[in-house]
Design an enzyme around this catalytic site. Structure first.
Site, short mmCIF file in Angstrom:
data_model
loop_
_atom_site.label_atom_id
_atom_site.label_comp_id
_atom_site.label_asym_id
_atom_site.label_seq_id
_atom_site.Cartn_x
_atom_site.Cartn_y
_atom_site.Cartn_z
N GLY A 101 54.89 -15.86 88.61
CA GLY A 101 55.23 -15.45 87.14
C GLY A 101 56.63 -15.00 87.11
O GLY A 101 56.88 -14.21 85.97
N ASN A 127 69.31 -9.46 85.08
CA ASN A 127 69.21 -9.19 86.50
C ASN A 127 69.52 -7.99 87.21
O ASN A 127 68.92 -7.12 87.69
CB ASN A 127 69.55 -10.37 87.26
N ASN A 137 58.11 -10.72 92.45
CA ASN A 137 56.85 -10.65 93.25
C ASN A 137 56.16 -9.30 93.25
O ASN A 137 55.03 -9.18 93.91
CB ASN A 137 57.46 -10.83 94.73
N LYS A 320 15.97 -20.62 57.29
CA LYS A 320 15.84 -20.54 58.86
C LYS A 320 16.93 -19.43 59.14
O LYS A 320 18.27 -19.59 58.65
CB LYS A 320 16.13 -21.58 59.45
N VAL A 321 16.70 -18.56 60.05
CA VAL A 321 17.61 -17.35 60.34
C VAL A 321 17.78 -17.35 61.80
O VAL A 321 16.62 -17.33 62.45
CB VAL A 321 17.48 -15.95 59.92
N ASN A 322 18.99 -17.56 62.46
CA ASN A 322 19.23 -17.56 64.05
C ASN A 322 19.49 -16.22 64.58
O ASN A 322 20.18 -15.42 63.78
CB ASN A 322 19.94 -18.81 64.23
N GLU A 327 23.47 -15.26 70.56
CA GLU A 327 23.92 -16.63 71.26
C GLU A 327 25.30 -16.51 71.65
O GLU A 327 25.96 -16.96 72.30
CB GLU A 327 23.63 -17.67 70.10
#
Length: 462
Positions: A101, A127, A137, A320-322, A327
């Site tokens: 990283g 830096n 690290n 139709k109803v799901n 899901e």
């Protein structure tokens, strides 16, 4: 970004062009050029944690007399702006980058240095100042822990608490609804709907307890170990001060890890946390699938409950109803299980003093936390809180359930009970009617022994 205007930036490898309005510098640009892989940037929570780590590091260095106070103040202001998300578009480095990283750490160092220089009116070096007393690290493992701990504490834990509360309320509402229990998906002895739902609540509570246990180790930080765990170039008190400052800022009890060598060379704690998220995903899958089964129909399925109708379920079948939220939840859970497999594999990549798959650990861990939190709230509010009970369907199935004869075993024996059950099933008749014909038990005894509500309480009724 304006791709047509550039400026020249320099690092230890030489000069290169950087977009004129970019806050990053040369090392970030090299990472952008080198890692054109997925287009996935590091998550918002991770960038926030990086900002907080840099904020705490500057404060610790100032307290230890290692950096001028005005430089530290400028760094801290810039770092908090990063933590708040004010500059997210300036963190474009791909998830699939150098395994330590380092690219993301230098991205943060360069952006914060650029901002701090403007605040100070003088040079702040990425830096020498922003990264003082640090190494990628120890910064990146620390940011992994900080971001995950914050996401669990602020997002997932409240979502699970809410789901548990909604389940408890629904269990109380339905504690008097007696229904057919099922084992192997086959009819079994009766339970109450409240008992069934309370089992789901207990699963969520167990998941919360597991996460709380993992948090005890997730709050241990690698900061102060620098390059290989020995703390080279850092004051001996630096890690402690960083942990104190992060605790004050977040309200989470951070502390230096018991061993910087473990915290940097392994990602065992992240693997553990991911494992607990996987267990939670398994629990949510069970709950969502139970709801789907119970809602199935409305005519050719179980039809025990009706979930809230949220949207049309078919582009070709009108009406139709799901169970769409259920899901979606199961898909979330599948993703979390897959993320856990990635994190587990990444956890095996600790070689000597460093694990070299830190960015992908962070990405998958934070995604799992976020989507589990959102799925838990959606399941609670859009599905569980609003479903209705179809008592007529439940009672019709319960009355015909031949397995009720189990309650007669202590009185008439298993073999006789089996004969009654088979006859009741064959003829589609209530077990009580068949038992009346095949035994010498009185109507009063049969009513008492085969009372479905009483059977949900356990015990032997002679």
């Amino acid at each position: 970004m304006n791709d047509e205007a550039f400026r020249i930036e320099r690092d230890s490898m030489g000069e290169l062009q950087v977009p004129e309005d970019a806050l990053w510098g040369a090392q970030t640009q090299r990472a952008i050029d080198n890692f054109r892989i997925s287009g996935l940037a590091m998550p918002r929570q991770f960038i926030a944690a990086l900002g907080l780590v840099k904020w705490a590091a500057a404060g610790a260095n100032a307290e230890l007399g290692l950096i001028k106070s005005d430089v530290a103040v400028a760094i801290q202001k810039a770092a908090l702006a990063v933590a708040a998300g004010d500059h997210d578009r300036h963190f474009p480095v791909d998830v699939f980058q150098t395994g330590s990283g380092t690219s993301s750490n230098m991205n943060a160092n360069e952006v914060i240095a650029h901002l701090a220089s403007g605040i100070l009116g003088g040079e702040v070096h990425p830096n020498d100042h922003v990264n003082m007393s640090q190494s990628s690290n120890d910064v990146i493992p620390t940011a992994v822990h900080v971001s995950a701990a914050m996401a669990i504490s602020e997002t997932l834990e409240p979502a699970l608490a809410h789901l548990s509360e909604v389940l408890e309320q629904k269990a109380d509402e339905t504690r008097g609804v007696v229904k057919t229990g099922r084992t192997h998906l086959m009819d079994a002895m009766p339970v109450t709907l409240g008992q069934e739902i309370d089992g789901w609540r207990a699963q969520i509570e167990s998941g919360r307890a597991r996460l709380a246990d993992a948090m005890q180790r997730l709050t241990g930080l690698a900061q102060g170990g620098t390059a290989v765990g020995t703390g080279i170039n850092a004051h001996p008190k630096f890690g402690d001060k960083v942990a104190v400052l992060l605790t004050e800022r977040t309200g989470i009890d951070f502390r230096p890890a018991g061993s910087a060598f473990e915290a940097m060379s392994s990602q065992d704690t992240a693997v553990e946390a991911s494992g607990q998220l996987r267990v939670l995903a398994v629990s949510l899958t069970k709950i969502a699938n139970d709801l789907r089964w119970m809602n199935s129909g409305p005519l050719a399925g179980m039809g025990e409950i009706s979930l809230p109708a949220l949207q049309p379920g078919s582009s070709i079948m009108p009406g139709k109803v799901n169970p769409v939220v259920c899901e979606a939840v199961t898909m979330v859970c599948a993703q979390v299980v897959g993320n856990d497999a990635t994190i587990t594999t990444a956890g095996q990549s600790g070689n000597f003093q460093l694990n070299v798959m830190l960015p992908v650990v962070a990405y998958n861990l934070l995604q799992s936390i976020e989507i589990l939190a959102n799925a838990s709230r959606s399941l609670a509010d859009s599905t569980i809180a609003g479903f209705t009970v179809n008592t007529d369907n439940i009672n019709a199935a319960l009355d015909r359930n031949p397995i009720l004869v189990t309650a007669l075993n202590p009185v008439i024996g298993y073999e006789k009970g089996a004969a009654i059950a088979k006859q009741a099933y064959k003829e589609g008749r209530p077990v009580k009617d068949v038992a009346r014909e095949m035994t010498d038990l009185s109507d009063e005894e049969l009513d008492r022994l085969l009372d479905p509500a009483a059977l949900t309480e356990g015990g032997i009724r002679h």
